[in-house]
Every structure is written in structure tokens, then in C-alpha cells.
Write an enzyme that holds these catalytic residues in place. Structure first.
Site, PDB file in Angstrom:
ATOM      1  N   GLU A 149       0.842  -1.196   0.000  1.00 59.81           N
ATOM      2  CA  GLU A 149       0.000   0.000   0.000  1.00 59.81           C
ATOM      3  C   GLU A 149       0.880   1.250   0.000  1.00 59.81           C
ATOM      4  O   GLU A 149       1.763   1.388   0.860  1.00 59.81           O
ATOM      5  CB  GLU A 149      -0.901   0.046   1.229  1.00 59.81           C
ATOM      6  CG  GLU A 149      -2.025  -0.961   1.205  1.00 59.81           C
ATOM      7  CD  GLU A 149      -3.011  -0.760   2.338  1.00 59.81           C
ATOM      8  OE1 GLU A 149      -4.187  -1.129   2.161  1.00 59.81           O
ATOM      9  OE2 GLU A 149      -2.618  -0.257   3.408  1.00 59.81           O
ATOM     10  N   CYS A 150       0.662   2.133  -0.948  1.00 55.89           N
ATOM     11  CA  CYS A 150       1.342   3.425  -1.029  1.00 55.89           C
ATOM     12  C   CYS A 150       2.861   3.223  -0.976  1.00 55.89           C
ATOM     13  O   CYS A 150       3.449   2.804  -1.961  1.00 55.89           O
ATOM     14  CB  CYS A 150       0.844   4.361   0.064  1.00 55.89           C
ATOM     15  SG  CYS A 150       1.121   6.107  -0.298  1.00 55.89           S
TER      16      CYS A 150
END
Length: 444
Positions: A338-339
Site C-alpha cells: 500500500e502506497c
């Protein structure tokens, strides 16, 4: 039911975090069984809360979570703390202090849903307004009186005046509150020594603060000296409870999940980690910055967001970490980023100075902080085939990095913003390796 209150403010930068930390430490020092929570998608403040009171803090997001889920998670946060291995005696009084985000009425467009005021209404929590009085005196009552008028269903317990310059200044502000029928719960003087350092995504992380314990102790001492702790504790009200209140749990991506956890990958929601454990998953932490590989027996690897851009050189040289990711992918484990974790799975990460650092090379993407653009907002996500989850998800996106090069791969999510406007499909997937800029908060 367990007593709670929520700290809100007219705007960001009013001092909510400092005063939350001060109250958590001051009440802990008094022997209360106190725990913190944060309104909205914030990974940094809860770690400071934990440092202040010694118990894990959680996120309560009034946009991403239904009202019944908010109440269930708030009850669980404090109930878990009471059942945990704290140093307080069994007779210690409980208290949940929730730190609001942004201004009290600021939420996601178009309807402003998800504000601190929405959260207070859902929980039945009285609001303590933090007013930065540094450039006002008689106007100190305007914002809390306005909130009372606009949201009459919310109890305004009182006001804490922050950044007071002198006894005369304090007296004038107190008179204004008294004239509006608002209780003054304390007045904190200006204290430059209690400023918290920040960077592009918010405050510097708690584990990076050079003198964290001394700072939190000073905040607690200031709160004890300048705030009416008895009145604040008495203002707390039992959490609302309604039949059917329950938390919707996101399924774990595997049964044995290697979770990256250090200063580069610190943005994992505590409630998701707790939910995965509650569903039988075993979480095995590892540190990419220490060049640790993910557990070789894990059937899933989770790389949360964080600040990989600040450590790109070290990560590029972490051969055991990168090799471990490639080995996990080769054996068919689910590898999800994530990210910041998404960036680490790509071909390269370009830092703010324009230097390119090779990453795991498992997704055909190069991200850059040399070409900066802020992207911020809630996201409704519809997972495509091959994603770890099948149902609708609510998430959040906040980053300055841009994608400067991208190769062929399957997309991970279809997405809309908080207003329902369709966005470009998000994320990439190659086999069981996948990631996106979105942080998943809860099932939709």
C-alpha cells in the site's frame, strides 16, 4: 458503558495533538485507565497516543465506517485496554479520549461526511473545543458557540484555551466564554518547547522523536498544571450503544502474514492488524531497514505505507529484504503493498534529489518524489479479480509521489472519490504480487 470525550478545534494547527497527549499522560499519572483514539485516516498521531498512555490507540473513521462499527470499535478499544496488561490496578477508572482531525466540521466533500462532529454524534461523546487564542481574546467563544448552534445534538463540554500569552489575555478570553455560557476547562500558555516537528505527510513519527518520553512527560506536566483535569474527566459520557453495533472485519490476506514494520513502513492501521489476528491469522513482523527478509513460511507479505522515500538508498541496498520479497513471489505467496509498500514493489523509486534507487522489481512501475504532486482523498474501491478481497472497500489516498513510468499489468481496483466521481483504475497486479496508492480502511 465506558466514558469518552472528543477533542475538536475550529481548524488544523490549533494544538489538538499536544493537548491530547498531555491529557493522556496526566490522566495516566493520576491512575486512570486511559486510552486514546484518532478521528480519520491518521497513522502518526496514534503512535504518540500510545507513548503518552502506554496503550495502543485506534482509528475511528466516520466516513469509512458505519455508525454501529464506530461504536463497536470504540468500545473494543477501551475494553481491550482494560483487559490488557497495564500497570493500573483493577479499580482504576476508564476513560477514552478521541482526538479529532482538522476542523470540527471538516469532512469529505460534497456533504462533509466524516468530520470530528460526525464522530462525536455517533459515539455520543461530549466535545471539548481546543481554541488557539494566540491572536484573539473576546473572539474565543465564536467557534465553540458556532458549533453548538450548527450541531445542537452534540454536547459542548467546554473549551480549552491554547497559546495564551498573559494573565490579562486569559482573563479576557475567559470572560468571552462565560458570556456565551461556555465552560473554560483550562488555559495553556504558549510553550515553544512543546512544538512537534513535522514533514510532508504530517508529524514526524513517534519513534523518530529524539526525546519522546521527555516530551510526553512535559506535555503531561503542562496539562496537569494548566487544565482542570477534574472537570474534564467529569465531562466524559458513556459511549452510545445500540442493538446491532458491530465491526465489519476485513479478511487477512493469508494465514501467516509477514508484516513490514519500521520507520520506512509504519502506516498500518491497528484495527486491521487486530482484525486479522482475531480471524486466526499469525502476523510476523520484519524490518526492511534492518535488511530482514519476510518470514520464509509466510503465505502473505504485507508492505504498509510509510516513508520509503526517506530511506530509499538503504532499501535499495537491503539485499536480504529485496531477495526475500522475490522469493515470496516465486513461491506463490500473496505480496501486497500500500502506497509506500507499492513503491517498494516497483522497478525504482526516485528520491527528491532525482536519484533513482532500484526496488524489488516485482511490479512494472517507477515512482518519483522529484516530480511531486499531492494526491489526497477518500476512495471507494471495487477489487478486480485476483485482489485479496472480493467485496467493496473504503480507503484513503495521500501521497506526493507520482508514477513516471509504468509497464503492462492487470489493474487492482476500480475506484471513485468520496463524491462518487469515477477515477482511473488504481494499482497493479502481476500474478500474486499487487499494490496501489490506496490505504484500505474498512469493508464498504
Amino acid at each position: 458503558m465506558l466514558p469518552t470525550l472528543l477533542l475538536a478545534a475550529p481548524a488544523s494547527g490549533s494544538g489538538k495533538t499536544l493537548l491530547t497527549l498531555g491529557l493522556l499522560r496526566a490522566f495516566r499519572d493520576r491512575g486512570l485507565h486511559v486510552v486514546g483514539a484518532k478521528s480519520g485516516p491518521d497513522y502518526i498521531d496514534p503512535r504518540f497516543h500510545q507513548a503518552a498512555c502506554g496503550r495502543a490507540s485506534s482509528n475511528l473513521d466516520a466516513w469509512a465506517m458505519a455508525e454501529g462499527e464506530l461504536r463497536a470499535r470504540a468500545q473494543g478499544a477501551l475494553g481491550g485496554a482494560l483487559g490488557g496488561a497495564g500497570g493500573d490496578g483493577p479499580s482504576a477508572r476508564p476513560l477514552l479520549i478521541v482526538e479529532g482531525a482538522m476542523g470540527a466540521l471538516d469532512g469529505a466533500p460534497p456533504e462533509g461526511k466524516g468530520s470530528a462532529a460526525d464522530l462525536a454524534a455517533a459515539l455520543g461523546a461530549p466535545v471539548v473545543m481546543v481554541v488557539d487564542a494566540g491572536r484573539m481574546a473576546g473572539s474565543a467563544a465564536l467557534a465553540p458557540a458556532g458549533l453548538r448552534a450548527l450541531r445542537p445534538e452534540i454536547e459542548i463540554a467546554g473549551v480549552i484555551l491554547n497559546r495564551i500569552g498573559s494573565p490579562r489575555h486569559e482573563a479576557a478570553a475567559r470572560r468571552a466564554l462565560e458570556g456565551a455560557g461556555l465552560a473554560c476547562l483550562g488555559a495553556m500558555p504558549r510553550q515553544e518547547a512543546l512544538a512537534l516537528p513535522s514533514r510532508h505527510l504530517g508529524l514526524v513519527q513517534a519513534q523518530e522523536h529524539p526525546q519522546l518520553e521527555a516530551f510526553v512527560a512535559a506535555a503531561g506536566a503542562a496539562a496537569a498544571a494548566h487544565l482542570d483535569l477534574d472537570a474534564i474527566a467529569q465531562a466524559a459520557r458513556p459511549l452510545r450503544a445500540e442493538p446491532g453495533d458491530a465491526a465489519a472485519r476485513l479478511a487477512p490476506p493469508g494465514q501467516r502474514v509477514a508484516v513490514a514494520r519500521d520507520a520506512a513502513f509504519a502506516f498500518a492501521y491497528p484495527h486491521l492488524m487486530a482484525d486479522w489476528r482475531a480471524q486466526g491469522a499469525e502476523l510476523v513482523p520484519f524490518s526492511p531497514l534492518a535488511d530482514e527478509a519476510p518470514d520464509a513460511a509466510a503465505d502473505a507479505v504485507y508492505l504498509p505505507g510509510g516513508y520509503p522515500e526517506l530511506h530509499a538508498g538503504r532499501l535499495a541496498g537491503a539485499s536480504a529484504f529485496l531477495g526475500g520479497l522475490r522469493a515470496a513471489a516465486a513461491r506463490g505467496a500473496t505480496v501486497y503493498g500500500e502506497c509506500g509498500g507499492f513503491m517498494a514493489l516497483g522497478e525504482a523509486l526516485v528520491d527528491a534529489d532525482g536519484a533513482a534507487h532500484p526496488m524489488a522489481g516485482l511490479l512494472p512501475v517507477t515512482t518519483s518524489f522529484a516530480v511531486r504532486k499531492m494526491t489526497l482523498g477518500y476512495r471507494r474501491l471495487a477489487p478486480r479479480a485476483g485482489a485479496p478481497w472480493a467485496g467493496a472497500l473504503n480507503g484513503h489516498e495521500f501521497h506526493y509521489a507520482t508514477i513516471v513510468e509504468e509497464g503492462p499489468a492487470e489493474r487492482l481496483f476500480d475506484a471513485t472519490d468520496a463524491a462518487g466521481k469515477a477515477l482511473a483504475p488504481m494499482g497493479l497486479r502481476v500474478g500474486r504480487v499487487m499494490g496501489s496508492y490506496a490505504h484500505v480502511i474498512a469493508p464498504g
